[in-house]
Each structure stands twice: as structure tokens, then as C-alpha cells.
Write a protein that holds these residues in place. Structure first.
Motif, short mmCIF file in Angstrom:
data_model
loop_
_atom_site.label_atom_id
_atom_site.label_comp_id
_atom_site.label_asym_id
_atom_site.label_seq_id
_atom_site.Cartn_x
_atom_site.Cartn_y
_atom_site.Cartn_z
N GLY A 320 0.79 -1.23 0.00
CA GLY A 320 0.00 0.00 0.00
C GLY A 320 0.82 1.27 0.00
N ILE A 321 2.14 1.17 -0.07
CA ILE A 321 2.99 2.35 -0.12
C ILE A 321 3.11 2.83 -1.56
N VAL A 322 2.88 4.11 -1.76
CA VAL A 322 2.97 4.73 -3.08
C VAL A 322 4.07 5.79 -3.01
N SER A 323 5.17 5.56 -3.72
CA SER A 323 6.29 6.51 -3.70
C SER A 323 6.40 7.21 -5.05
N PHE A 324 6.69 8.52 -5.02
CA PHE A 324 6.75 9.27 -6.27
C PHE A 324 7.58 10.53 -6.09
N THR A 325 7.99 11.11 -7.20
CA THR A 325 8.69 12.39 -7.20
C THR A 325 8.02 13.33 -8.18
N VAL A 326 8.19 14.62 -7.93
CA VAL A 326 7.68 15.66 -8.81
C VAL A 326 8.88 16.42 -9.37
N ALA A 327 9.02 16.41 -10.67
CA ALA A 327 10.19 17.03 -11.31
C ALA A 327 10.36 18.47 -10.87
N GLY A 328 11.56 18.81 -10.44
CA GLY A 328 11.87 20.18 -10.07
C GLY A 328 11.38 20.61 -8.71
N VAL A 329 10.78 19.71 -7.95
CA VAL A 329 10.23 20.05 -6.64
C VAL A 329 10.89 19.18 -5.58
N ASP A 330 11.51 19.81 -4.60
CA ASP A 330 12.11 19.07 -3.49
C ASP A 330 11.04 18.31 -2.73
N PRO A 331 11.25 17.02 -2.43
CA PRO A 331 10.22 16.24 -1.73
C PRO A 331 9.79 16.86 -0.40
#
Length: 392
Positions: A320-331
């Protein structure tokens, strides 16, 4: 099928926010909160000793409920303060000498890895990392090639903290047992969201926490040991609960896994842990697993459709863990921006799973972990807020 209205009514923290951090410290249901608070009040009225004595049968039932959840026996469980304590208590009880080998996976959790490296330094053992497959799971074929009679323990993380894969367990156990090695399963992120049956998995030991998917209080955890080990292993540290001072120069260990427990504990916390386990048993773990999986897959699909958003989950069988990144945005900045919109997620940094994150060139990922009390409207709010972060 779960009664969504009922479980949300049982979770007042759902109101007015989107809470997506059950992989960190989940929202406990009201029955857990009431159990903990009521016992603390009783302690204030008559003192901790008398209050605990009144609840002796209920305290014993905590292990019964957890055992039912795990397909174990109550005698094979030790109640401790955290999953890390459970993992470490077992690991430090495994005899190690120079030349012995400790195998870990690429997604090993930092606390486990640090303990393994410390023991290697003090005993002359070695710590070796089993490679992952291209889809992220532990490479069972590589493990097979690495195993020999010098391997004493294989540490396996069931569900990594930094992404949504589930590692194969039974295959690892069968291979490790073939050379006489023990398998210690870190089930911190799996117990409470997927079915975990120690008999089916065959593990020698399992560590887990109360505060995550099980929705229990912080400061609670437990250790399962295979019956033979529960009766023969000696913990690195003992007190008058795990052993009896039977003669001037000797002591007798408790006959079961309780030898890994200490006398002092949070009685209120343990009662809350039992309430959380019984709450889950009433709902049904299969129903919970289906609900968590459906929500996590929905979130992955919708987030993946956003420009500039990259899903970082690996694995053929996912948690159930969903990991993601947003380009150009520090997590970290993204987490705070979402919090401003009353959406709670967290960040998993490189230091928590150093080998895996370094191999993939990631410094940090956003981590959303929807539970069964979340609605699909909650997830749509997450997606809309992330779209705003991404500038779409």
C-alpha cells in the motif's frame, strides 16, 4: 466488503483532512484510543500495579489476538516497545564469530543495516548485500549462489519503507534453511495491511510494530520466534521477567518467547495494541488487504498520468505504499505544500534505505500510504494537489 462509513466513524482523525501516512504512524481507531486513555486514568486512580493486575487476563489476550493474526501461538510472541527493538533483540541473540556471513537485501532498513554492520565489526563477521532483480525484489537466484554454510542469518524486509514492493519470503526461507541459515523477516510495513502467516512463510523470526498499518499506539511492537527458537535462544539482555534468579550464581530463562520481554512496559500501550489487533481481526485481513491494494493502485495510476510526476514503486506484487517524485520540486517542500492543503504524506530519504536509493540515484521520494479508511475522494484530492505542485 468493508463498511467505509463505519470505519471512518471509528476514525475521527479522518474528518477535515486527507491522512496518507499509515506507513509512518497511522490514525488509531477510537476503540484503541479509549483503551489507552481509560487505563492511564485507572493508573491515576489506584496506581500502576493494581491497575495492571486488574487487566491481567486482557494483557494475556493481547498475544492471543496477535497470534491469531499471524497464524502463530501466543507463547511464540514477545511484546516489546518497537519493531526495531524486536528485530535487534533477535539479531543480537544470533551467535556470530569471525568468518560468519550476514546477508541483507538492497532495500534493508537503516536501523537493521546499522546493527548488522556493528555486529560485523565486533565479531569479525561480514555483511553482504544480495542484489535485486530488475523489478526490485530480492534476487532469489543470486541469493542461491551466495548461500553457503557460513551464512548465519538472512535479513529480509517484507515491504520496504521507501516504495511499494513486496518481497518473496517463502522462496528465501527455503533456500536459507537449506544451508542452516536463519531468516529474520522485517514485517514492520506489512503486518496490518497484507496477510502475514508465519506458518505459511516459514520464517524463524518476525519483527513488527503497532503504530503503522495495525493502527495501534506508538511505543508498541512484537517479536515472533519459531517455537524451537523461542525455547532455546538466549537474549543478549535479560531481566527478572525474561529469567528467574533461581540460585546465587545462576538463573532460569522463561520457557517461551517471553524471555525476550522486559518487566517494565506501557501497560496502556499494550492494551491498545491488543485492541488494534482485535479491531483488525473483526474487519478481516483479506478485506483490508483488498481495500488497501485498490486505493494504492488508484493513486499510482492517477499520479502517473500527471506530467512531471514519476512513480518510484517497483515490484511485481505491491504493497500500500505509493512513492513518487515531482520534477523540479524538493520532496520536503512538496510535503509541506501538501500539508498546507491538509494532506498528510511523508518523505523517505536516502538514509533510510541507502543501498536501494543510491543505486537508483534518488535522494528522497514522497510517500503516500492510503489505508482502508481513506476514500477515493481523498486520493483525488491528493492527485489534484500534486498536479498543482507540478504546474499542470
Amino acid at each position: 466488503m468493508l463498511d467505509q462509513d463505519r470505519v471512518r466513524a471509528d476514525t475521527p482523525g479522518c474528518a477535515g483532512q486527507v491522512f496518507l501516512d499509515s506507513a509512518g504512524s497511522s490514525l488509531p481507531p477510537t476503540v484503541v484510543v479509549e483503551e489507552v486513555v481509560a487505563h492511564l486514568r485507572r493508573e491515576a486512580e489506584i496506581g500502576g500495579y493494581r491497575a495492571a493486575a486488574e487487566r491481567a487476563d486482557d494483557l494475556a489476550d493481547v498475544k492471543v489476538a496477535l497470534a491469531q493474526l499471524l497464524g502463530a501461538r501466543a507463547d511464540d510472541l514477545a511484546l516489546v516497545e518497537s519493531a526495531t527493538r524486536a528485530w535487534s533483540d533477535f539479531f543480537y541473540a544470533v551467535p556470530l564469530t569471525a568468518g560468519d556471513r550476514i546477508l541483507i537485501s538492497e532495500v534493508e532498513y537503516a536501523s537493521n543495516a546499522i546493527a548488522a554492520l556493528q555486529r560485523a565489526r565486533t565479531t569479525g563477521a561480514t555483511v553482504e548485500v544480495v542484489p535485486s532483480t530488475p523489478t526490485g525484489e530480492i534476487d532469489v537466484e543470486a541469493l542461491h549462489r551466495m548461500l553457503d554454510e557460513r551464512v548465519r542469518v538472512v535479513s529480509l524486509v517484507h515491504a520496504p519503507t521507501n516504495g511499494g514492493l513486496l518481497n518473496p519470503v517463502r522462496e528465501v526461507v527455503e533456500l536459507a534453511h537449506g544451508v542452516g541459515a536463519l531468516v529474520l523477516l522485517d514485517a514492520c510495513q506489512s503486518v496490518g495491511q497484507v496477510r502475514v502467516d508465519v506458518h505459511d512463510l516459514g520464517v524463524d523470526a518476525l519483527s513488527a510494530t503497532g503504530r503503522k498499518w495495525l493502527r495501534g499506539p506508538r511505543g508498541t511492537g512484537f517479536l515472533y520466534l519459531r517455537p524451537e527458537l523461542a525455547q532455546t535462544m538466549e537474549p543478549a539482555a535479560l531481566d527478572l521477567h525474561g529469567a528467574q534468579w533461581a540460585e546465587r550464581s545462576g538463573y532460569r530463562l522463561a520457557p517461551d518467547a517471553s524471555r525476550f520481554e522486559f518487566w517494565e512496559c506501557s501497560v496502556a500501550g499494550r492494551l491498545g495494541l491488543g485492541a488494534a489487533a482485535r479491531y483488525l481481526l473483526r474487519l478481516g485481513i483479506d478485506e483490508v488487504e483488498a481495500a488497501v491494494s485498490a486505493r494504492a493502485e488508484f493513486a499510482r495510476t492517477e499520479l502517473a498520468a500527471l506530467p512531471h510526476v514519476t512513480i518510484r514503486d517497483l515490484g511485481g506484487h505491491r504493497s500500500g505504499i505509493v512513492s513518487f517524485t515531482v520534477a523540479g520540486v524538493d520532496p520536503g517542500e512538496a510535503r509541506e505544500a501538501l500539508a498546507d492543503n491538509k494532506i498528510t504524506v511523508t518523505v523517505s530519504g536516502r538514509g533510510s534505505t541507502y543501498v536501494d536509493m543510491t543505486r537508483r540515484g534518488l535522494d528522497g521520494v514522497l510517500r503516500a500510504s492510503p489505508h482502508y479508511f481513506n476514500t477515493f475522494d481523498d486520493l483525488e484530492r491528493l492527485v489534484a494537489a500534486v498536479a498543482g505542485l507540478a504546474g499542470t
